[in-house]
Write a protein that holds these residues in place. Structure first.
Motif, PDB file in Angstrom:
ATOM      1  N   HIS A 326       0.620  -8.001  -7.562  1.00  0.00           N
ATOM      2  CA  HIS A 326      -0.108  -9.343  -7.421  1.00  0.00           C
ATOM      3  C   HIS A 326      -1.159  -8.921  -6.054  1.00  0.00           C
ATOM      4  CE1 HIS A 326       2.048 -11.997  -4.379  1.00  0.00           C
ATOM      5  NE2 HIS A 326       2.985 -11.317  -4.896  1.00  0.00           N
ATOM      6  N   HIS A 329      -2.256 -14.190  -2.177  1.00  0.00           N
ATOM      7  CA  HIS A 329      -1.092 -14.781  -1.237  1.00  0.00           C
ATOM      8  C   HIS A 329      -1.511 -16.403  -1.127  1.00  0.00           C
ATOM      9  CE1 HIS A 329       2.515 -14.527   0.682  1.00  0.00           C
ATOM     10  NE2 HIS A 329       2.079 -14.840   2.158  1.00  0.00           N
ATOM     11  N   ASP A 350       3.968  -9.162   1.249  1.00  0.00           N
ATOM     12  CA  ASP A 350       3.877  -9.890   0.011  1.00  0.00           C
ATOM     13  C   ASP A 350       2.530 -10.312  -0.142  1.00  0.00           C
ATOM     14  OD1 ASP A 350       4.371 -11.635  -2.180  1.00  0.00           O
ATOM     15  OD2 ASP A 350       5.359 -13.336  -1.057  1.00  0.00           O
ATOM     16  N   GLU A 384      -0.028 -14.775  -8.537  1.00  0.00           N
ATOM     17  CA  GLU A 384       1.507 -15.040  -8.837  1.00  0.00           C
ATOM     18  C   GLU A 384       2.251 -15.907  -8.009  1.00  0.00           C
ATOM     19  OE1 GLU A 384       5.597 -13.328  -7.657  1.00  0.00           O
ATOM     20  OE2 GLU A 384       3.754 -13.942  -6.439  1.00  0.00           O
ATOM     21  N   GLU A 385       1.471 -16.039  -6.848  1.00  0.00           N
ATOM     22  CA  GLU A 385       2.111 -17.010  -6.020  1.00  0.00           C
ATOM     23  C   GLU A 385       2.209 -18.792  -6.685  1.00  0.00           C
ATOM     24  OE1 GLU A 385       4.024 -15.955  -3.620  1.00  0.00           O
ATOM     25  OE2 GLU A 385       2.905 -14.431  -2.691  1.00  0.00           O
ATOM     26  N   TYR A 503       9.052 -14.401   5.188  1.00  0.00           N
ATOM     27  CA  TYR A 503       8.685 -14.512   3.751  1.00  0.00           C
ATOM     28  C   TYR A 503       7.979 -15.773   3.569  1.00  0.00           C
ATOM     29  CZ  TYR A 503       9.305 -15.457  -1.007  1.00  0.00           C
ATOM     30  OH  TYR A 503       9.166 -15.788  -2.557  1.00  0.00           O
ATOM     31  N   HIS A 504       6.799 -15.613   2.979  1.00  0.00           N
ATOM     32  CA  HIS A 504       6.157 -16.922   2.743  1.00  0.00           C
ATOM     33  C   HIS A 504       5.650 -17.724   4.049  1.00  0.00           C
ATOM     34  CE1 HIS A 504       6.121 -17.264  -1.765  1.00  0.00           C
ATOM     35  NE2 HIS A 504       5.990 -16.185  -1.570  1.00  0.00           N
TER      36      HIS A 504
HETATM   37 ZN   LIG Z   1       5.275 -14.302  -2.712  1.00  0.00          ZN
END
Ligand SMILES: [Zn+2]
Length: 558
Positions: A326, A329, A350, A384-385, A503-504
């Protein structure tokens, strides 16, 4: 034929086979650390604004990937002659109301504190008056375990209440553990994901499906549900109802669920215990729930990016191996302090890293002296997110028939911390891709291990899930253990630190201490597996996978 001549011929044939075997190894040298880093630096830059679907950041991301695909010599992946697949999205911000009446007890619950709920489908206003409330245990139908929580009870138009996760059945030999023969013990199966619970609710015609939140099995507190549940919810823009969710999906806080059951004369713990057996039957709470959900809605036009290497075999070129990652984001949060750059979710690992890997993989395939027999489709997915939506859209609107799509190899986040002795197969146990991976890893002198964190359900939280749901065998790997030349706790420190701090978060940005030597190895491994499949190895689902039935269905399609 003289003996000498036949010996020469067989020596020539052997040399040709060896050259063939060396071809992918040679081509895989095209995958480099510098190549990965270059793409990541571009995609994760402030300029790309965190790559949120439908924003200027999307326009830049999609244009960049498309230009790279062209430059690599990939053909347009869309039969319409373009490198794009339009993915129309619907964003809805819900304002829900939820009340129930059980016997004398009439309760108006508070959105956020007590429950979250939204509506599925494209209607901005959804009203469900007085729908019977039924507790359906874990809400699971799993034929491979002889498990059916519904027992033919008609839940059409009803509000079903469900427990979180898959049934936590104690091991008869050691009740302190979970039974490995049922729902894979401590590992999560797809039946434990909330997405599955909403899907089965939709399939059975329930009006609303409410999951009872419990902090320990959820692995996150109610605040996480509260924060996520009332924000803008994305789905695929479609005319009719959402086949994957009931009209009202939601969550309820544990104490409120207990009160609801108590009002009907039931004890939560007793019902939960009953739900742990195959004999469990749905329990009516002899009352009704009413929902009213009003939404503000907007549509977002987004895109998957697709590039193709056409197969070289006249017959097999009509079959496809998909490599996916993907590109999207989380965008920008202007409420964050510290200036523009601190407001951008760079999403470097990511999944700028996976997108970069996708382009490096394409480069390796193009470096082969001859295209593989089957076609290879490079798919950079959107949203995707927002719930695997780009992959879901592709899987429900495939550009090339899924009947002829033999595998999806997905990349979500590459290893940035150096070489590892082993690679974790998150999708292990599901298909014969397992054996291809083991063989290819052996060629690198590496071992394959199953998912070291199966309780997280990583299989079900990245794009490959949408292909598995349609019966396409999938591979998703992670290298996050046994780092070569590093102390024992290194994996833990690096990986856990990333999950806890970056992450995120906006801090998922390019770092100077990255070491992509392991990522190169992992992508070379993925390339070898993809090459083997593209050359004719056809992955099969394994008995016991919850997706095997779908796989059988796929092969029956016309
Ligand atoms: Zn993600």
């Amino acid at each position: 034929m003289t003996l000498l001549r036949s010996a020469i011929l067989s020596a020539l044939a052997l040399a040709a086979t060896q050259a063939n075997a060396q071809a992918p190894a040679k081509a895989s040298a095209a995958i480099t650390e510098a190549g990965l880093l270059g793409h990541i630096k571009t995609l994760a830059s402030d300029d790309f604004e965190g790559r949120s679907p439908g924003t200027p950041g999307e326009a830049k991301s999609v244009a960049y990937i498309e230009q790279q695909f062209k430059q690599l010599g990939l053909k347009p992946g869309n039969p319409d002659g373009t490198y794009r697949q339009a993915v129309p999205l619907l964003g809805m911000t819900p304002t829900p109301k939820f009340s129930y009446q059980i016997g004398e007890r009439k309760v108006e619950l508070r959105a956020g504190d007590d429950y979250v709920a939204h509506s599925s489908g494209s209607q901005t206003s959804v009203n469900i008056p007085n729908s019977e409330i039924v507790f359906v245990g874990y809400g699971v139908q799993a034929p491979e375990y002889g498990w059916d929580d519904y027992k033919g009870v008609d839940v059409r138009g009803k509000t079903i209440l469900m427990l979180i996760n898959d049934p936590a059945i104690p091991d008869p030999k050691d009740p302190a553990k979970l039974d490995p023969a049922m729902f894979k013990g401590a590992a999560m199966t797809y039946y434990g994901r909330w997405t599955y619970k909403y899907e089965i609710a939709a399939k059975l015609g329930a009006a609303a499906a409410i999951i009872i939140h419990e902090t320990k099995p959820a692995a996150y507190p109610w605040d996480v549900v509260r924060n996520g549940g009332l924000h803008e919810q994305f789905s695929l823009l479609r005319d009719g109802p959402d086949p994957d969710a009931p009209p009202v999906p939601g969550w309820i806080q544990l104490d409120r669920a207990k009160e609801m059951m108590a009002a009907a004369g039931y004890d939560f713990d007793t019902l939960k215990q009953a739900a742990l057996t195959k004999d469990f039957r749905p329990v009516s709470l002899k009352g009704t729930a009413s929902f009213q959900v009003e939404n503000t809605a907007r549509t977002v036009q987004s895109n998957n990016v697709v590039g193709l290497i056409e197969g070289s075999d006249p017959k097999l070129k009509h079959e496809y191996v998909i490599c996916s990652a993907h590109w999207d984001h989380l965008g920008i949060d202007e409420k964050l302090p510290g200036g523009r750059s601190k407001q951008i979710y760079h999403g470097a690992l990511d999944n700028a890293s996976g997108t970069a890997a996708l382009m490096e993989l394409a480069k390796a395939y193009k470096a082969l002296p001859k295209a593989p027999k089957r076609s290879v489709l490079f798919l950079a997915t959107t949203a995707e997110e927002r719930g695997l939506l780009g992959a879901k859209y592709y899987a429900s609107h495939p550009l090339h028939p899924l009947r002829e799509t033999v595998a999806d190899l997905n990349i979500d986040g590459v290893n940035a911390w150096g070489k590892t002795e082993q690679i974790e197969n998150v999708t292990s146990g599901h298909s014969s891709i397992d054996e291809l991976l083991v063989k290819a890893a052996k060629g690198q002198g590496r071992m394959v291990q199953p998912d070291s964190r199966p309780e997280l359900g990583s299989f079900y939280r990245a794009d490959q899930l949408e292909f598995a749901r349609e019966g396409v065998p999938v591979l998703y790997t992670k290298a996050r253990s046994k780092f070569i030349g590093k102390p024992e706790n290194y994996a833990h420190d690096m990986v856990d630190h990333y999950v806890a701090h970056d992450y995120h978060q906006v801090s998922d940005d390019v770092r100077s201490d990255w070491d992509f030597s392991g990522a190169v190895q992992d992508m070379q491994l993925l390339f070898q597996v993809g090459y083997d499949i593209a050359q004719g190895a056809t992955p099969q689902w394994k008995a016991g996978s919850e997706f095997k039935a779908k796989g059988d269905e796929r092969l029956k399609r016309k």
